[in-house]
Each structure stands twice: as C-alpha cells, then as structure tokens.
Design a protein around this motif. Structure first.
Motif, PDB file in Angstrom:
ATOM      1  N   LEU A 126       0.836  -1.192   0.000  1.00  0.00           N
ATOM      2  CA  LEU A 126       0.000   0.000   0.000  1.00  0.00           C
ATOM      3  C   LEU A 126       0.871   1.243   0.000  1.00  0.00           C
ATOM      4  O   LEU A 126       1.965   1.249   0.579  1.00  0.00           O
ATOM      5  N   SER A 127       0.364   2.289  -0.645  1.00  0.00           N
ATOM      6  CA  SER A 127       1.060   3.574  -0.673  1.00  0.00           C
ATOM      7  C   SER A 127       0.094   4.677  -0.269  1.00  0.00           C
ATOM      8  O   SER A 127      -1.114   4.577  -0.497  1.00  0.00           O
ATOM      9  N   CYS A 128       0.643   5.722   0.296  1.00  0.00           N
ATOM     10  CA  CYS A 128      -0.171   6.869   0.675  1.00  0.00           C
ATOM     11  C   CYS A 128       0.658   8.130   0.530  1.00  0.00           C
ATOM     12  O   CYS A 128       1.749   8.226   1.119  1.00  0.00           O
ATOM     13  N   THR A 129       0.136   9.074  -0.217  1.00  0.00           N
ATOM     14  CA  THR A 129       0.815  10.350  -0.407  1.00  0.00           C
ATOM     15  C   THR A 129       0.061  11.444   0.334  1.00  0.00           C
ATOM     16  O   THR A 129      -1.171  11.501   0.278  1.00  0.00           O
ATOM     17  N   ALA A 130       0.797  12.292   1.020  1.00  0.00           N
ATOM     18  CA  ALA A 130       0.201  13.377   1.803  1.00  0.00           C
ATOM     19  C   ALA A 130       0.615  14.723   1.230  1.00  0.00           C
ATOM     20  O   ALA A 130       1.789  14.943   0.954  1.00  0.00           O
ATOM     21  N   ILE A 184       8.233  15.969   9.336  1.00  0.00           N
ATOM     22  CA  ILE A 184       8.432  16.171  10.769  1.00  0.00           C
ATOM     23  C   ILE A 184       7.372  15.488  11.622  1.00  0.00           C
ATOM     24  O   ILE A 184       7.433  15.566  12.854  1.00  0.00           O
ATOM     25  N   VAL A 185       6.414  14.826  10.995  1.00  0.00           N
ATOM     26  CA  VAL A 185       5.349  14.181  11.764  1.00  0.00           C
ATOM     27  C   VAL A 185       5.479  12.661  11.688  1.00  0.00           C
ATOM     28  O   VAL A 185       6.000  12.110  10.713  1.00  0.00           O
ATOM     29  N   ALA A 186       5.016  12.005  12.729  1.00  0.00           N
ATOM     30  CA  ALA A 186       4.885  10.554  12.680  1.00  0.00           C
ATOM     31  C   ALA A 186       3.692  10.212  11.804  1.00  0.00           C
ATOM     32  O   ALA A 186       2.679  10.914  11.825  1.00  0.00           O
ATOM     33  N   MET A 187       3.822   9.152  11.039  1.00  0.00           N
ATOM     34  CA  MET A 187       2.742   8.709  10.163  1.00  0.00           C
ATOM     35  C   MET A 187       2.325   7.296  10.556  1.00  0.00           C
ATOM     36  O   MET A 187       3.082   6.554  11.209  1.00  0.00           O
ATOM     37  N   ALA A 188       1.129   6.924  10.137  1.00  0.00           N
ATOM     38  CA  ALA A 188       0.620   5.614  10.546  1.00  0.00           C
ATOM     39  C   ALA A 188      -0.355   5.077   9.508  1.00  0.00           C
ATOM     40  O   ALA A 188      -0.914   5.833   8.710  1.00  0.00           O
ATOM     41  N   TRP A 189      -0.534   3.786   9.559  1.00  0.00           N
ATOM     42  CA  TRP A 189      -1.597   3.114   8.826  1.00  0.00           C
ATOM     43  C   TRP A 189      -2.635   2.638   9.838  1.00  0.00           C
ATOM     44  O   TRP A 189      -2.292   2.091  10.890  1.00  0.00           O
ATOM     45  N   LEU A 210       3.024   0.545   3.210  1.00  0.00           N
ATOM     46  CA  LEU A 210       2.771  -0.600   4.078  1.00  0.00           C
ATOM     47  C   LEU A 210       2.935  -1.861   3.240  1.00  0.00           C
ATOM     48  O   LEU A 210       2.118  -2.136   2.360  1.00  0.00           O
ATOM     49  N   GLN A 211       4.003  -2.584   3.513  1.00  0.00           N
ATOM     50  CA  GLN A 211       4.222  -3.871   2.862  1.00  0.00           C
ATOM     51  C   GLN A 211       3.526  -4.935   3.688  1.00  0.00           C
ATOM     52  O   GLN A 211       3.830  -5.098   4.871  1.00  0.00           O
ATOM     53  N   MET A 212       2.589  -5.619   3.064  1.00  0.00           N
ATOM     54  CA  MET A 212       1.786  -6.627   3.750  1.00  0.00           C
ATOM     55  C   MET A 212       2.162  -7.991   3.204  1.00  0.00           C
ATOM     56  O   MET A 212       1.943  -8.280   2.028  1.00  0.00           O
ATOM     57  N   ASN A 213       2.711  -8.833   4.056  1.00  0.00           N
ATOM     58  CA  ASN A 213       3.081 -10.194   3.665  1.00  0.00           C
ATOM     59  C   ASN A 213       2.282 -11.195   4.498  1.00  0.00           C
ATOM     60  O   ASN A 213       1.792 -10.872   5.575  1.00  0.00           O
ATOM     61  N   SER A 214       2.191 -12.410   3.987  1.00  0.00           N
ATOM     62  CA  SER A 214       1.487 -13.481   4.703  1.00  0.00           C
ATOM     63  C   SER A 214       0.112 -13.021   5.187  1.00  0.00           C
ATOM     64  O   SER A 214      -0.249 -13.239   6.353  1.00  0.00           O
ATOM     65  N   VAL A 215      -0.629 -12.401   4.302  1.00  0.00           N
ATOM     66  CA  VAL A 215      -1.912 -11.836   4.721  1.00  0.00           C
ATOM     67  C   VAL A 215      -2.902 -12.930   5.098  1.00  0.00           C
ATOM     68  O   VAL A 215      -2.822 -14.067   4.613  1.00  0.00           O
ATOM     69  N   LYS A 216      -3.826 -12.535   5.957  1.00  0.00           N
ATOM     70  CA  LYS A 216      -4.842 -13.451   6.460  1.00  0.00           C
ATOM     71  C   LYS A 216      -6.235 -12.863   6.190  1.00  0.00           C
ATOM     72  O   LYS A 216      -6.374 -11.656   6.028  1.00  0.00           O
ATOM     73  N   PRO A 217      -7.270 -13.692   6.201  1.00  0.00           N
ATOM     74  CA  PRO A 217      -8.627 -13.149   6.014  1.00  0.00           C
ATOM     75  C   PRO A 217      -8.971 -12.043   7.024  1.00  0.00           C
ATOM     76  O   PRO A 217      -9.694 -11.104   6.677  1.00  0.00           O
ATOM     77  N   ASP A 218      -8.440 -12.131   8.236  1.00  0.00           N
ATOM     78  CA  ASP A 218      -8.691 -11.085   9.243  1.00  0.00           C
ATOM     79  C   ASP A 218      -8.067  -9.746   8.885  1.00  0.00           C
ATOM     80  O   ASP A 218      -8.372  -8.736   9.526  1.00  0.00           O
ATOM     81  N   ASP A 219      -7.201  -9.720   7.884  1.00  0.00           N
ATOM     82  CA  ASP A 219      -6.617  -8.447   7.441  1.00  0.00           C
ATOM     83  C   ASP A 219      -7.553  -7.690   6.504  1.00  0.00           C
ATOM     84  O   ASP A 219      -7.258  -6.558   6.117  1.00  0.00           O
ATOM     85  N   THR A 220      -8.660  -8.300   6.124  1.00  0.00           N
ATOM     86  CA  THR A 220      -9.628  -7.639   5.252  1.00  0.00           C
ATOM     87  C   THR A 220     -10.187  -6.403   5.924  1.00  0.00           C
ATOM     88  O   THR A 220     -10.715  -6.470   7.034  1.00  0.00           O
ATOM     89  N   ALA A 221     -10.045  -5.262   5.249  1.00  0.00           N
ATOM     90  CA  ALA A 221     -10.475  -3.983   5.816  1.00  0.00           C
ATOM     91  C   ALA A 221     -10.208  -2.880   4.801  1.00  0.00           C
ATOM     92  O   ALA A 221      -9.536  -3.106   3.791  1.00  0.00           O
ATOM     93  N   VAL A 222     -10.712  -1.704   5.104  1.00  0.00           N
ATOM     94  CA  VAL A 222     -10.297  -0.501   4.385  1.00  0.00           C
ATOM     95  C   VAL A 222      -9.105   0.064   5.150  1.00  0.00           C
ATOM     96  O   VAL A 222      -9.183   0.259   6.368  1.00  0.00           O
TER      97      VAL A 222
END
Length: 114
Positions: A20-24, A31-36, A80-92
């Motif tokens: 995933l990618s996100c541009t701000a 100078i700010v902390a970022m998060a997913w 956000l590099q997502m590896n070994s994803v699981k069905p519980d990772d389903t979300a927006v």
C-alpha cells in the motif's frame, strides 16, 4: 487542509502480499509521525503500524512480523508492505498522521480471500 491519497489495495489470496502507498499533501510530512489504520466491517478503526519522522516503527500485535511500514520524506509517501496476509486483514486501510489529523482520505480496500 491535508489531502491523503491511499492506493495499492485489492483482492489477494491468504498468504499473499500487497504493498500500500499513501501520499500526503503537506509540507510538514517530514516532521510528523505517520501511521496506517484499518477499519473492518462492523468494527472500529484501529492502528496497524506507525513510523516516526526518523524511522522508528511500531506494530499492532496482529500484524507484527508480517507487515512493514516505511516512508519516503522526499516523496511525502508512506508505505505498508503486507506479507502473509490473512482473512482477518480484510479492511479498508487508511493512512494519517499519529496522532491523526482531522481529515482522512478515501482509504484503499484490502480483501483477503481464496
């Protein structure tokens, strides 16, 4: 007002990977902390991973060891590099500062299913 644009979601099989990618659009990005964050159907939005302005990272227990957050301050982009994803990772999935700004992007849908 900051604009956040997430991309990279999609349908992936269990055990697969996504990035995933996100541009701000803010001059304060470096100078700010970022998060997913993510929000599954019927659940509250939750913090998935965060990264400080100097690269220190933290992860929710549910994704520790499988997801990796990173940032490019020149491109004003967080990944956000997502590896070994699981069905519980389903979300927006959304990105934002930590603590979050008042405005949110549209998010990117991640669906993990066979």
């Amino acid at each position: 007002q900051v604009q956040l644009v997430e991309s990279g979601g999609g349908l992936v099989q269990p055990g697969g990977s996504l990035r995933l990618s996100c541009t701000a659009s803010t001059t304060f990005f470096r100078i700010v902390a970022m998060a997913w964050y993510r929000q599954a159907p019927g659940k509250q939005r939750e913090l998935v991973a965060d990264i400080t302005n100097d690269g220190r990272t933290n992860y929710a227990d549910a994704v520790q060891g499988r997801f990796t957050i990173s940032r490019d301050n020149i491109k004003k982009t967080v990944y956000l590099q997502m590896n070994s994803v699981k069905p519980d990772d389903t979300a927006v999935y959304y990105c934002n500062a930590k603590p979050a700004w008042s405005s949110w992007g549209q998010g990117t849908q991640v669906t993990v299913s066979s």
